[in-house]
Write a protein that holds these residues in place. Structure first.
Motif, short mmCIF file in Angstrom:
data_model
loop_
_atom_site.label_atom_id
_atom_site.label_comp_id
_atom_site.label_asym_id
_atom_site.label_seq_id
_atom_site.Cartn_x
_atom_site.Cartn_y
_atom_site.Cartn_z
N GLU A 204 0.83 -1.20 0.00
CA GLU A 204 0.00 0.00 0.00
C GLU A 204 0.86 1.26 0.00
O GLU A 204 1.94 1.27 0.61
N PRO B 55 2.31 4.71 1.27
CA PRO B 55 2.40 5.25 2.63
C PRO B 55 1.44 6.43 2.80
O PRO B 55 1.14 7.14 1.84
N SER B 56 0.95 6.62 4.01
CA SER B 56 0.05 7.75 4.28
C SER B 56 0.88 9.01 4.56
O SER B 56 2.01 8.93 5.03
N TYR B 57 0.26 10.16 4.28
CA TYR B 57 0.92 11.43 4.53
C TYR B 57 -0.10 12.39 5.12
O TYR B 57 -1.11 12.70 4.49
N LYS C 181 -3.56 11.21 5.03
CA LYS C 181 -4.12 10.90 3.71
C LYS C 181 -3.28 9.83 3.03
O LYS C 181 -2.08 9.76 3.21
N ARG C 182 -3.97 9.01 2.23
CA ARG C 182 -3.27 7.94 1.53
C ARG C 182 -3.57 8.01 0.04
O ARG C 182 -4.70 8.28 -0.37
N LYS D 241 -4.58 7.01 -3.54
CA LYS D 241 -5.46 6.02 -4.15
C LYS D 241 -5.29 6.09 -5.67
O LYS D 241 -5.30 7.18 -6.25
N LEU E 139 0.37 13.29 -3.26
CA LEU E 139 0.66 12.20 -2.32
C LEU E 139 1.61 11.16 -2.91
O LEU E 139 1.98 10.21 -2.23
N TYR F 134 7.62 5.45 -4.22
CA TYR F 134 6.47 4.62 -4.60
C TYR F 134 6.28 4.62 -6.12
O TYR F 134 5.91 3.59 -6.70
#
Length: 435
Positions: free
Chosen positions: A368, A370-372, A375-376, A378, A401, A406
């Motif tokens: 997945e 990473p969240s920031y 927020k992640r 999509k 994001l 990634y």
């Protein structure tokens, strides 16, 4: 074939700003990749269905103490290669001794010269531009790089004699050898042609001092573009390898695949990376050829060592197809054309949208984003939007994001599933609501 335009002038007249203004519609690929230094000296300009290669140069000053040898070499090479020269002067100053020095150089070229008087941002200064007709050139135009004024008139003057870009009817694969002087580029071409023993003809190319040589390989005709013989008179050009790149830019532009040649005796140096970055920026298929392999005493072990070295030095081009060969003995020459063909095919490869989305879904499921700040990222949909090189567009909730690591992870997953060895690929993230 693109024409070439160069910018010439003394320091602090605004050449860099003008250069950036002119290449603002640059469609070539720019890879923000660690490990590659881009001392950019050229860019692509597109204007009204016309295209040209723009070369920037360092500022030239009068006075023996201030003349930097490398800047002079760069400027001289650029002038030699140019079809049109834009001579930039400072509209806030009087004509200087440096301007006169440059004028004297340009007068000897018999080429089209446009005097661009920069920093002209009001009517008073527009009247002052007539002083610059004293330089002896018929076309004098006021511009302001900082205020983006006069560039339409400048582009019209530059391109008035240029032909519109037409679709090339010649579909034969074209490739060129690039690299530092004396790594064996000419020898590789001779070995390649001699091995096939079918030379159709030597045709004078549109690039100055280069030749396009058609030859037959396994029943099909290909074209190798020879830039290795592009030498100017005098050792001054031969001793500064940094600017040998100028003489290869048009060949890179016209090629489908670029073969970076490295000397096995000398190893990899920083300038090899610099040269390869230009082919990557142009989105070409990439092959790295380690030449003079006959000088290696323990080839089986050295191939392993070289592969590690290449992986370390060319992390930004880990996808490149690599061959080890000798132009002198023709050992392993049979590996060259298959590597070129593979790079060519992958550079044009197209992937089904459904297959691409399956790979992206699996990649996100396995790892997945990473969240920031709560927020992640999509990813809603992915599609291939172009090739040469392959370009992929991914619709997301917020492209802000997308972390570099990634994006690289997704690129690697695409490569794992679909190949793409020997070619850069481009991932572009767009917000779902963007047009």
């Amino acid at each position: 074939m693109k024409q070439t335009v160069c910018l010439i002038g003394k320091p602090n007249v605004g050449k860099s700003t003008i250069f950036n203004r002119l290449i603002r519609e640059n469609k070539s690929i720019v890879l923000d990749t660690p490990g590659v230094t881009r001392d950019r000296i050229y860019g692509d300009v597109f204007y009204k269905n016309k295209a040209f290669l723009l070369i920037d140069t360092g500022g030239i000053e009068d006075g023996s103490d201030n003349w930097n040898k490398e800047i002079l070499i760069q400027a001289t090479l650029a002038i030699d290669e140019a079809d049109v020269i834009v001579f930039i002067v400072d509209g806030k100053e009087e004509i200087s001794s440096s301007d006169i020095k440059i004028r004297n150089i340009l007068m000897k070229t018999n080429k089209k010269v446009i005097v661009a008087v920069n920093k002209v941002d009001n009517e008073k200064r527009q009247e002052d531009i007539y002083n610059f007709y004293e330089l002896g050139f018929s076309t004098v135009l006021p511009i302001s790089a900082s205020h983006n004024l006069g560039f339409t008139e400048l582009l019209e003057a530059i391109t008035e004699d240029f032909k519109e870009q037409e679709e090339e009817e010649d579909n034969r694969l074209k490739f060129c050898f690039i690299g530092r002087p004396n790594v064996g580029k000419s020898s590789l071409i001779n070995a390649l042609l001699n091995e096939e023993r079918v030379i159709v003809s030597d045709i004078a190319g549109t690039t100055r001092d280069a030749t396009d040589t058609p030859f037959t390989y396994q029943g099909k005709e290909y074209i190798v573009i020879d830039t290795a013989g592009m030498r100017k008179k005098g050792r001054i050009y031969e001793n500064i390898e940094k600017y040998s790149l100028l003489r290869s830019l048009k060949a890179i532009d016209r090629s489908d695949v670029c073969v970076l040649v490295i000397n096995a005796e000398e190893g990899i140096i920083e300038h090899d990376k610099h040269i390869l970055s230009y082919a990557l920026d142009a989105g070409k298929g990439i092959v790295i050829a380690v030449n003079k392999w006959d000088t290696i005493t323990n080839p089986d072990q050295e191939i392993k060592n070289w592969k590690k070295n290449l992986e370390s030095h060319f992390m930004f081009a880990s996808f490149a197809n690599v061959v080890f060969l000798s132009a002198k003995t023709k050992k392993r020459m049979h590996t060259l054309m298959p590597a070129i063909l593979l790079s060519f095919e992958n550079n044009r490869k197209e992937i089904k949208t459904s297959d691409l989305n399956n790979v992206i879904i699996d990649a996100v499921t396995m790892h997945e984003p990473p969240s920031y700040k709560g927020k992640r990222l999509k990813i809603y949909f992915a599609s291939q939007v172009d090739n040469k090189p392959p370009k992929f567009e991914l619709k997301v909730n917020s492209k802000g994001l997308v972390h570099f690591s990634y994006a690289r992870y997704l690129e690697n997953k695409i490569r794992e599933n679909f190949g793409f060895s020997g070619t850069p690929i481009v991932l572009k993230f767009k917000n779902k609501k963007e047009d």
